[in-house]
Design a protein around this motif. Structure first.
Motif, short mmCIF file in Angstrom:
data_model
loop_
_atom_site.label_atom_id
_atom_site.label_comp_id
_atom_site.label_asym_id
_atom_site.label_seq_id
_atom_site.Cartn_x
_atom_site.Cartn_y
_atom_site.Cartn_z
N SER A 1 38.85 18.02 30.86
CA SER A 1 37.82 18.91 30.35
C SER A 1 38.43 20.15 29.74
O SER A 1 38.13 20.53 28.61
N TRP A 2 39.28 20.82 30.54
CA TRP A 2 40.08 21.95 30.04
C TRP A 2 41.47 21.82 30.64
O TRP A 2 41.59 21.60 31.85
N PRO A 3 42.51 21.92 29.85
CA PRO A 3 42.55 22.27 28.43
C PRO A 3 42.35 21.10 27.47
O PRO A 3 42.38 21.29 26.26
N GLY A 4 42.16 19.89 28.04
CA GLY A 4 42.08 18.72 27.18
C GLY A 4 40.99 18.78 26.13
O GLY A 4 41.15 18.26 25.03
N GLY A 5 39.84 19.37 26.50
CA GLY A 5 38.74 19.45 25.55
C GLY A 5 38.18 18.09 25.17
O GLY A 5 37.70 17.90 24.05
N LYS A 6 38.21 17.15 26.13
CA LYS A 6 37.77 15.79 25.83
C LYS A 6 36.29 15.57 26.13
O LYS A 6 35.80 14.45 26.03
N GLY A 7 35.60 16.66 26.49
CA GLY A 7 34.17 16.56 26.76
C GLY A 7 33.41 17.57 25.94
O GLY A 7 33.55 17.67 24.73
N LYS A 8 32.60 18.39 26.64
CA LYS A 8 31.75 19.37 25.96
C LYS A 8 32.48 20.67 25.65
O LYS A 8 32.03 21.43 24.80
N GLY A 9 33.58 20.93 26.35
CA GLY A 9 34.26 22.20 26.21
C GLY A 9 35.11 22.32 24.95
O GLY A 9 35.42 21.32 24.28
N LYS A 10 35.53 23.55 24.67
CA LYS A 10 36.32 23.82 23.47
C LYS A 10 37.76 23.34 23.61
O LYS A 10 38.40 22.99 22.62
N GLY A 11 38.28 23.35 24.84
CA GLY A 11 39.66 22.94 25.05
C GLY A 11 40.64 23.96 24.51
O GLY A 11 40.28 24.98 23.92
N SER A 12 41.92 23.69 24.74
CA SER A 12 43.00 24.55 24.25
C SER A 12 44.20 23.67 23.93
O SER A 12 44.93 23.26 24.85
N PRO A 13 44.41 23.33 22.67
CA PRO A 13 45.50 22.42 22.30
C PRO A 13 46.87 22.89 22.79
O PRO A 13 47.67 22.07 23.25
N PRO B 1 23.21 32.71 35.98
CA PRO B 1 22.48 32.32 34.76
C PRO B 1 22.85 33.22 33.58
O PRO B 1 22.99 34.44 33.73
N GLY B 2 23.02 32.60 32.42
CA GLY B 2 23.29 33.35 31.21
C GLY B 2 24.71 33.86 31.09
O GLY B 2 25.03 34.58 30.14
N VAL B 3 25.59 33.50 32.02
CA VAL B 3 26.98 33.97 32.01
C VAL B 3 27.89 32.85 31.55
O VAL B 3 27.71 31.69 31.93
N SER B 4 28.90 33.19 30.75
CA SER B 4 29.87 32.21 30.28
C SER B 4 31.08 32.17 31.21
O SER B 4 30.94 32.40 32.41
N HIS B 5 32.26 31.90 30.69
CA HIS B 5 33.45 31.76 31.53
C HIS B 5 33.86 33.08 32.17
O HIS B 5 34.32 33.11 33.31
N HIS B 6 33.71 34.16 31.42
CA HIS B 6 34.00 35.50 31.93
C HIS B 6 32.70 36.29 31.99
O HIS B 6 31.78 36.03 31.22
N PRO B 7 32.61 37.29 32.88
CA PRO B 7 33.63 37.71 33.83
C PRO B 7 33.65 36.82 35.07
O PRO B 7 32.64 36.21 35.41
N HIS B 8 34.80 36.78 35.73
CA HIS B 8 34.90 36.08 37.00
C HIS B 8 34.33 36.95 38.11
O HIS B 8 34.19 38.16 37.97
N GLY B 9 34.02 36.30 39.23
CA GLY B 9 33.54 37.03 40.39
C GLY B 9 32.07 37.37 40.29
O GLY B 9 31.33 36.88 39.43
N LEU B 10 31.63 38.23 41.22
CA LEU B 10 30.26 38.70 41.27
C LEU B 10 30.25 40.21 41.10
O LEU B 10 31.23 40.88 41.39
#
Length: 369
Positions: A153-165, A240-249
């Motif tokens: 999924s990451w970093p492969g990017g073989k699914g829905k994610g953007k991946g990182s070559p 809800p409504g949060v992406s990869h960042h920020p981490h934590g609460l």
């Protein structure tokens, strides 16, 4: 001093004894920081001012000092913090040898609890899950945040994610796999949960529901479903409504509570105070607010959170509903043991009371009744 490659783990253990001594001492958020090397890699331990009995610790597997609120909160409450630099190793077998060497050293030299809580942010989860599956008897719990649980999924990017070559290329090199072999690899965290489940290792995952870098559906959701089916304890906090960042609460109290319980320590009782200006203490000095007085009366075994906002209403139809404020999100994330709700004064304003019929229903919704 390289211990990577196909070398036997024994050299890693031998080099663990060759740590630079004495460690270099500095300060980290007003607490003692000790820097040294293990197996040729930079490593450190944060020493709390008042360590808890048994020296419990949380082991940050990647990105030390990034989004540090949880680590700071735990250290201030008596946890040690551990870290060894394994950058660009992606939880590979060679990284597992380094983790063995670091664990052996800090438990021996600093007397840290043999069973740490592992903390894996993003790709750091590869280290945490992989080491835990190999060493289930040496792990108290796993806190993972926006975790990579399948490198396809990451970093492969073989699914829905953007991946990182670029990361995909480095990961294949770290694992000594061709891209084709990596796609067929069967030792990702999603594949190796059984040892953790048998050991009943608790898992706390914090995820942003809109994460398009490490999609929840391909990572945490897969782990959650499989781990529950295997009988393992897991709790997922969604943002809800949060992406990869920020981490934590925004307030790490729920994560702190998890770490305490996983390590077998008694966490502070969380008291969440929700309300308007009366709760906030408008016009009063901070130490004179009733929430501060409550904290003083209850003592250090309790932690009181004042999340009052002046002018807010209980009703969603009010002119300033509490439920749309950021403090409401924080209050829910804290997952308090005791919730004190003091809302309604501003609902009595003529402009708001025209919806009086909705007041009692909203109160029932808030109280769970």
């Amino acid at each position: 001093m390289a211990v990577w490659g196909n070398a036997d783990p024994a050299p890693a253990r031998q080099e663990a004894a060759a740590v630079a001594a004495p460690a270099r001492e500095s300060s980290w958020h007003d607490m003692k920081r000790l820097d040294f090397t293990v197996a040729g890699r930079p490593a450190l331990v944060i020493v709390p001012d008042k360590p808890l009995p048994g020296n419990p610790w949380i082991w940050r597997t990647e990105f030390f000092n990034a989004f540090p609120a949880t680590d700071i909160a735990l250290a201030k409450k008596g946890f040690h913090i551990g870290y060894i630099n394994m950058e660009n190793m992606y939880g590979s077998p060679d990284a597992m040898k380094l983790m063995d060497a670091y664990h052996n050293y800090v438990t021996r030299e600093y007397g840290l609890d043999p069973k740490p809580v592992l903390e894996g942010l993003s790709r750091g989860a590869l280290f945490a899950f992989n080491w835990a599956s190999l060493n289930p008897g040496k792990v108290a719990g796993l806190y993972v945040d926006a975790p990579v649980c399948d490198f396809k999924s990451w970093p492969g990017g073989k699914g829905k994610g953007k991946g990182s070559p670029e990361d995909w290329k480095r990961l294949c090199q770290a694992y000594r796999l061709t891209p084709e072999q990596a796609l067929a690899y069967k030792k990702n965290p999603v594949d190796t949960l059984l040892p953790l489940a048998k050991a009943k290792i608790p898992i706390l995952a914090v995820v942003g529901d809109d994460d398009d870098t490490v999609p929840v559906s391909e990572n945490t959701a897969v782990v959650e479903k499989k781990y529950r089916k295997l009988g393992g304890p897991i709790h997922v906090i969604h943002k809800p409504g949060v992406s990869h960042h920020p981490h934590g609460l925004q307030n790490p109290a729920a994560i702190v509570n998890f770490a305490f319980r996983a390590a077998g320590a008694a966490p502070p009782v969380r008291v969440v105070c929700i309300g308007d200006s009366i709760t906030f203490g408008s016009g009063a000095n901070r130490e004179e607010r009733w929430s501060a007085r409550l904290q003083n009366a209850l003592g250090e075994k309790y932690e009181v959170f004042n999340l009052g906002i002046s002018g807010t209403t209980l009703q969603h139809e009010g002119d300033s509903p509490y439920a749309v404020k950021n403090n409401y999100t924080i209050a829910r994330q804290i997952e308090g043991d005791i919730i004190l709700i003091a809302l309604g004064t501003n609902d009595s304003k003529p402009a708001n009371w025209k919806n009086a019929a909705a007041f009692s229903g909203t109160m029932r919704d808030w109280s769970g009744g």
